[in-house]
Design a protein around this motif. Structure first.
Motif, PDB file in Angstrom:
ATOM      1  N   PRO A 126       0.836  -1.208   0.000  1.00 51.00           N
ATOM      2  CA  PRO A 126       0.000   0.000   0.000  1.00 51.00           C
ATOM      3  C   PRO A 126       0.870   1.259   0.000  1.00 51.00           C
ATOM      4  CG  PRO A 126      -0.016  -1.042   2.175  1.00 51.00           C
ATOM      5  CD  PRO A 126       0.810  -1.924   1.276  1.00 51.00           C
ATOM      6  N   ILE A 127       0.373   2.323  -0.621  1.00 52.34           N
ATOM      7  CA  ILE A 127       1.033   3.636  -0.545  1.00 52.34           C
ATOM      8  C   ILE A 127      -0.019   4.595   0.017  1.00 52.34           C
ATOM      9  CG2 ILE A 127       1.929   5.573  -1.917  1.00 52.34           C
ATOM     10  CD1 ILE A 127       3.186   3.583  -3.806  1.00 52.34           C
ATOM     11  N   PRO A 128       0.297   5.324   1.092  1.00 50.50           N
ATOM     12  CA  PRO A 128      -0.712   6.208   1.701  1.00 50.50           C
ATOM     13  C   PRO A 128      -1.362   7.134   0.656  1.00 50.50           C
ATOM     14  CG  PRO A 128       1.261   6.115   3.064  1.00 50.50           C
ATOM     15  CD  PRO A 128       1.584   5.349   1.815  1.00 50.50           C
ATOM     16  N   GLY A 129      -2.688   7.152   0.639  1.00 48.44           N
ATOM     17  CA  GLY A 129      -3.432   8.039  -0.258  1.00 48.44           C
ATOM     18  C   GLY A 129      -3.655   7.473  -1.650  1.00 48.44           C
ATOM     19  N   LEU A 130      -2.993   6.354  -1.963  1.00 50.58           N
ATOM     20  CA  LEU A 130      -3.136   5.800  -3.324  1.00 50.58           C
ATOM     21  C   LEU A 130      -4.272   4.782  -3.356  1.00 50.58           C
ATOM     22  CD1 LEU A 130      -2.135   5.397  -6.262  1.00 50.58           C
ATOM     23  CD2 LEU A 130      -0.658   3.578  -5.397  1.00 50.58           C
ATOM     24  N   ASP A 131      -5.246   5.044  -4.203  1.00 48.58           N
ATOM     25  CA  ASP A 131      -6.307   4.081  -4.451  1.00 48.58           C
ATOM     26  C   ASP A 131      -6.184   3.692  -5.923  1.00 48.58           C
ATOM     27  OD1 ASP A 131      -8.568   2.673  -4.988  1.00 48.58           O
ATOM     28  OD2 ASP A 131      -9.980   4.156  -4.175  1.00 48.58           O
ATOM     29  N   SER A 132      -5.748   2.457  -6.164  1.00 51.68           N
ATOM     30  CA  SER A 132      -5.483   2.052  -7.551  1.00 51.68           C
ATOM     31  C   SER A 132      -6.754   1.969  -8.385  1.00 51.68           C
ATOM     32  CB  SER A 132      -4.736   0.718  -7.581  1.00 51.68           C
ATOM     33  OG  SER A 132      -3.439   0.920  -7.083  1.00 51.68           O
ATOM     34  N   ALA A 133      -7.920   1.964  -7.713  1.00 52.28           N
ATOM     35  CA  ALA A 133      -9.170   1.989  -8.477  1.00 52.28           C
ATOM     36  C   ALA A 133      -9.352   3.377  -9.097  1.00 52.28           C
ATOM     37  CB  ALA A 133     -10.344   1.651  -7.565  1.00 52.28           C
ATOM     38  N   VAL A 134      -8.752   4.389  -8.480  1.00 57.05           N
ATOM     39  CA  VAL A 134      -8.862   5.764  -8.985  1.00 57.05           C
ATOM     40  C   VAL A 134      -7.652   6.105  -9.849  1.00 57.05           C
ATOM     41  CG1 VAL A 134      -9.041   8.191  -8.297  1.00 57.05           C
ATOM     42  CG2 VAL A 134     -10.158   6.425  -6.920  1.00 57.05           C
ATOM     43  N   LEU A 135      -6.478   5.765  -9.340  1.00 57.27           N
ATOM     44  CA  LEU A 135      -5.227   6.063 -10.050  1.00 57.27           C
ATOM     45  C   LEU A 135      -4.579   4.722 -10.393  1.00 57.27           C
ATOM     46  CD1 LEU A 135      -3.948   8.781 -10.705  1.00 57.27           C
ATOM     47  CD2 LEU A 135      -2.488   8.507  -8.721  1.00 57.27           C
ATOM     48  N   PRO A 136      -4.764   4.227 -11.619  1.00 57.30           N
ATOM     49  CA  PRO A 136      -4.393   2.847 -11.932  1.00 57.30           C
ATOM     50  C   PRO A 136      -2.881   2.623 -11.958  1.00 57.30           C
ATOM     51  CG  PRO A 136      -5.041   4.045 -13.910  1.00 57.30           C
ATOM     52  CD  PRO A 136      -5.320   4.952 -12.756  1.00 57.30           C
ATOM     53  N   HIS A 137      -2.474   1.424 -11.516  1.00 53.02           N
ATOM     54  CA  HIS A 137      -1.069   1.021 -11.702  1.00 53.02           C
ATOM     55  C   HIS A 137      -0.913   0.375 -13.082  1.00 53.02           C
ATOM     56  CE1 HIS A 137      -2.573  -2.958 -10.768  1.00 53.02           C
ATOM     57  NE2 HIS A 137      -3.002  -2.534  -9.589  1.00 53.02           N
ATOM     58  N   ALA A 138      -1.995  -0.303 -13.535  1.00 51.80           N
ATOM     59  CA  ALA A 138      -1.969  -1.043 -14.802  1.00 51.80           C
ATOM     60  C   ALA A 138      -0.771  -1.984 -14.863  1.00 51.80           C
ATOM     61  CB  ALA A 138      -1.994  -0.089 -15.997  1.00 51.80           C
ATOM     62  N   TRP A 139      -0.389  -2.540 -13.700  1.00 50.30           N
ATOM     63  CA  TRP A 139       0.693  -3.541 -13.689  1.00 50.30           C
ATOM     64  C   TRP A 139       0.098  -4.942 -13.621  1.00 50.30           C
ATOM     65  CZ3 TRP A 139       4.245  -1.435 -16.039  1.00 50.30           C
ATOM     66  CH2 TRP A 139       5.532  -1.973 -16.100  1.00 50.30           C
ATOM     67  N   GLN A 140      -1.239  -4.998 -13.617  1.00 46.57           N
ATOM     68  CA  GLN A 140      -2.009  -6.208 -13.924  1.00 46.57           C
ATOM     69  C   GLN A 140      -2.961  -5.736 -15.013  1.00 46.57           C
ATOM     70  OE1 GLN A 140      -3.264  -6.542  -9.912  1.00 46.57           O
ATOM     71  NE2 GLN A 140      -2.249  -8.505  -9.548  1.00 46.57           N
ATOM     72  N   ALA A 141      -2.977  -6.459 -16.125  1.00 48.36           N
ATOM     73  CA  ALA A 141      -3.747  -5.954 -17.269  1.00 48.36           C
ATOM     74  C   ALA A 141      -5.233  -6.264 -17.116  1.00 48.36           C
ATOM     75  CB  ALA A 141      -3.193  -6.552 -18.556  1.00 48.36           C
ATOM     76  N   GLY A 142      -6.065  -5.538 -17.880  1.00 45.29           N
ATOM     77  CA  GLY A 142      -7.520  -5.701 -17.795  1.00 45.29           C
ATOM     78  C   GLY A 142      -8.129  -4.321 -17.653  1.00 45.29           C
ATOM     79  N   PRO A 143      -9.096  -4.172 -16.727  1.00 42.42           N
ATOM     80  CA  PRO A 143      -9.714  -2.848 -16.524  1.00 42.42           C
ATOM     81  C   PRO A 143      -8.677  -1.772 -16.192  1.00 42.42           C
ATOM     82  CG  PRO A 143     -10.917  -4.552 -15.312  1.00 42.42           C
ATOM     83  CD  PRO A 143      -9.723  -5.224 -15.900  1.00 42.42           C
ATOM     84  N   GLN A 144      -7.599  -2.171 -15.485  1.00 41.32           N
ATOM     85  CA  GLN A 144      -6.544  -1.205 -15.146  1.00 41.32           C
ATOM     86  C   GLN A 144      -5.897  -0.627 -16.408  1.00 41.32           C
ATOM     87  OE1 GLN A 144      -4.495  -0.411 -12.060  1.00 41.32           O
ATOM     88  NE2 GLN A 144      -6.496  -0.589 -11.102  1.00 41.32           N
ATOM     89  N   THR A 145      -5.768  -1.459 -17.449  1.00 47.08           N
ATOM     90  CA  THR A 145      -5.142  -0.997 -18.700  1.00 47.08           C
ATOM     91  C   THR A 145      -5.992   0.113 -19.318  1.00 47.08           C
ATOM     92  OG1 THR A 145      -4.446  -3.295 -19.018  1.00 47.08           O
ATOM     93  CG2 THR A 145      -4.202  -1.824 -20.913  1.00 47.08           C
ATOM     94  N   LEU A 146      -7.304  -0.106 -19.317  1.00 44.80           N
ATOM     95  CA  LEU A 146      -8.200   0.891 -19.911  1.00 44.80           C
ATOM     96  C   LEU A 146      -8.258   2.158 -19.050  1.00 44.80           C
ATOM     97  CD1 LEU A 146     -10.983  -1.512 -21.188  1.00 44.80           C
ATOM     98  CD2 LEU A 146      -9.174  -0.383 -22.510  1.00 44.80           C
TER      99      LEU A 146
END
Ligand SMILES: Cc1cc2nc3c(=O)[nH]c(=O)nc-3n(C[C@H](O)[C@H](O)[C@H](O)COP(=O)(O)OP(=O)(O)OC[C@H]3O[C@@H](n4cnc5c(N)ncnc54)[C@H](O)[C@@H]3O)c2cc1C
Length: 418
Positions: A141-161
């Protein structure tokens, strides 16, 4: 528990089926050895396919919640719009129809390593003689980071889009900030490739923005010649590379990223968090008790855990020091499949396995570079070591390498999933 002699006898006859199984309903009647695989990425799909290909007497069950696998490989090209999701979406049908793999569309939720049973989220209980875990990666986890809002896209799929939407949202002259975690992480050249493609995209769209690359490492981790050249020439004035810069927190509302040096404002961002073995690996006790251990210690002759017998870990979750790539996951899966087939035949694993890795990195919309290395087992240390003179990167990105990239990817996709 079976005695060693009895186990050897059953292994020799190729029908080891019920070892340690009397506590599990129905298991004593099973006729064939049972391999359960968790995770249908490059590692899990390949091991499932090859165990069945090399010994159809072995029952193989693959537990994977997604209906198809979306490949990270080539996914940066979906981000730029150069290709679509269908290119990187790989179906599981052939595993079932051609190889007879039993597919369970569910998530593995727990492992009883004493009675050798995997429990799924929907409550199924799947007994195994050998278990292969290939769940990929998990993130710190990184404080304040929500990957649903700010994607990492380091797993492909919805994150890529979602990442594509970030890129598309950059205003003219805007700033895109991306971050690279400390190594080891999935796909060593991948983040630098992404930086190049972000810059290329902004230039081609005439947005003349800036891509700030925050690298937690002290220098470019892979293909340093290729990427330093790209950053300093092709993308001079666009990519601003900042080494030894670790993301400590994200303030989404204020659109700011806090690093160990500074606070940076962004219009769009891609924070790739530090990585570790997929959750289930730690939950099964395969990382031991030291919280600093991020990847599962395994014996590279068979990928069996050094801590828990009859559980093998392959792909990005394993901790042999080999690079975390899909090509490497595919190679490890074959070493593991071979070791499993030999095990059920009462034989020892191949004493001299070799593996290899290849990554193609698009540098512009029409050129790519590549990185490759071969590993061999070193009996003196029990480790996989790079074979001298095999670590190589392309002398320069070319159009030819860009075209080869698609052929290489198609082969890897087919060898793993078709
Ligand atoms: C941008 C990018 C570019 C890349 N380019 C390259 C390249 O050029 N060459 C290359 O070789 N590699 C490349 N890679 C790396 C490659 O994608 C990974 O190394 C590879 O996907 C690892 O395979 P894996 O099977 O270990 O994990 P994954 O592919 O992540 O598969 C893990 C699977 O396990 C499933 N899973 C997880 N937990 C559970 C559970 N509890 N129960 C059931 N299933 C579960 C997941 O749903 C997933 O399908 C790239 C990666 C990125 C991000």
């Amino acid at each position: 528990m079976f005695s060693n002699n009895r186990r050897k006898l059953l292994q020799a006859s190729g029908v080891l089926a019920a070892a340690g199984s009397l506590g599990v309903a129905g298991r004593a009647q099973a006729a064939a050895p049972r391999v359960v695989v968790v995770g249908g990425g490059f590692a899990g799909a390949t091991v499932a396919k090859y165990v069945r290909l090399w010994n159809p007497q072995i029952q193989v069950t693959l537990i994977e919640p997604n209906p198809s696998h979306v490949s990270c490989i080539l996914s940066n090209l979906v981000m730029t719009g150069a290709t679509g999701m269908s290119t990187i979406t790989l179906r599981y049908d052939a595993l079932r129809t051609k190889y007879g793999v039993n597919l369970v569309a569910d998530r593995a939720a727990g492992i009883d390593t004493v009675n050798r049973v995997v429990t799924t989220a929907n409550g199924s209980r799947l007994p195994y003689d050998k278990l292969v875990l290939a769940p990929g990666i998990d993130f710190d986890p990184i404080p304040g980071l929500d990957s649903a809002v700010l994607p990492h896209a380091w797993q492909a799929g919805p994150q890529t889009l979602a990442l594509k939407a970030q890129l598309d949202s950059v205003p003219a002259g805007g700033t895109f900030v991306m971050s690279i975690p400390k190594a080891p992480y999935r796909c060593p050249p991948g983040p630098y490739e992404r930086a190049c493609l972000l810059a290329d995209s902004l230039l081609r769209r005439r947005r003349a923005g800036k891509v700030i690359v925050l690298d937690a490492n002290s220098d470019v981790v892979a293909e340093p010649h290729t990427f330093h050249t790209a950053f300093q020439t092709t993308y001079a004035g666009v990519i601003d590379y900042r080494p030894s810069s670790e993301v400590l927190a994200v303030d989404w509302a204020a659109r700011k990223i806090v690093t160990n040096w500074e606070t940076i404002a962004f219009d769009a961002a891609n924070v790739i968090p530090p990585q570790r073995a997929g959750k289930l690996v730690a939950a099964a006790g395969l990382l031991g008790s030291d919280p600093a251990t991020r990847w599962a210690p395994v014996n590279p002759l068979s990928y069996e855990s050094k801590l828990v017998p009859n559980v093998h870990v392959i792909g990005d979750s394993q901790g042999t020091g080999q690079p975390k790539s899909g090509h490497m996951a595919n190679a490890q899966a074959k070493v593991c499949a071979d070791a499993l087939v030999r095990y059920f035949a009462g034989e020892q694993p191949d004493p001299a396995p070799m593996t290899s890795s290849a990554c193609y990195s698009p540098i512009t919309a029409t050129t790519a570079s590549w990185l490759t290395v071969v590993f061999a087992y070193d009996p003196a240390t029990g480790l996989m070591k790079p074979v001298p003179n095999t670590l190589a990167e392309a002398p320069a990105p070319t159009k030819g390498h860009y075209e080869d990239m698609f052929g290489w990817a198609r082969n890897l996709f087919a060898d793993s999933f078709s």
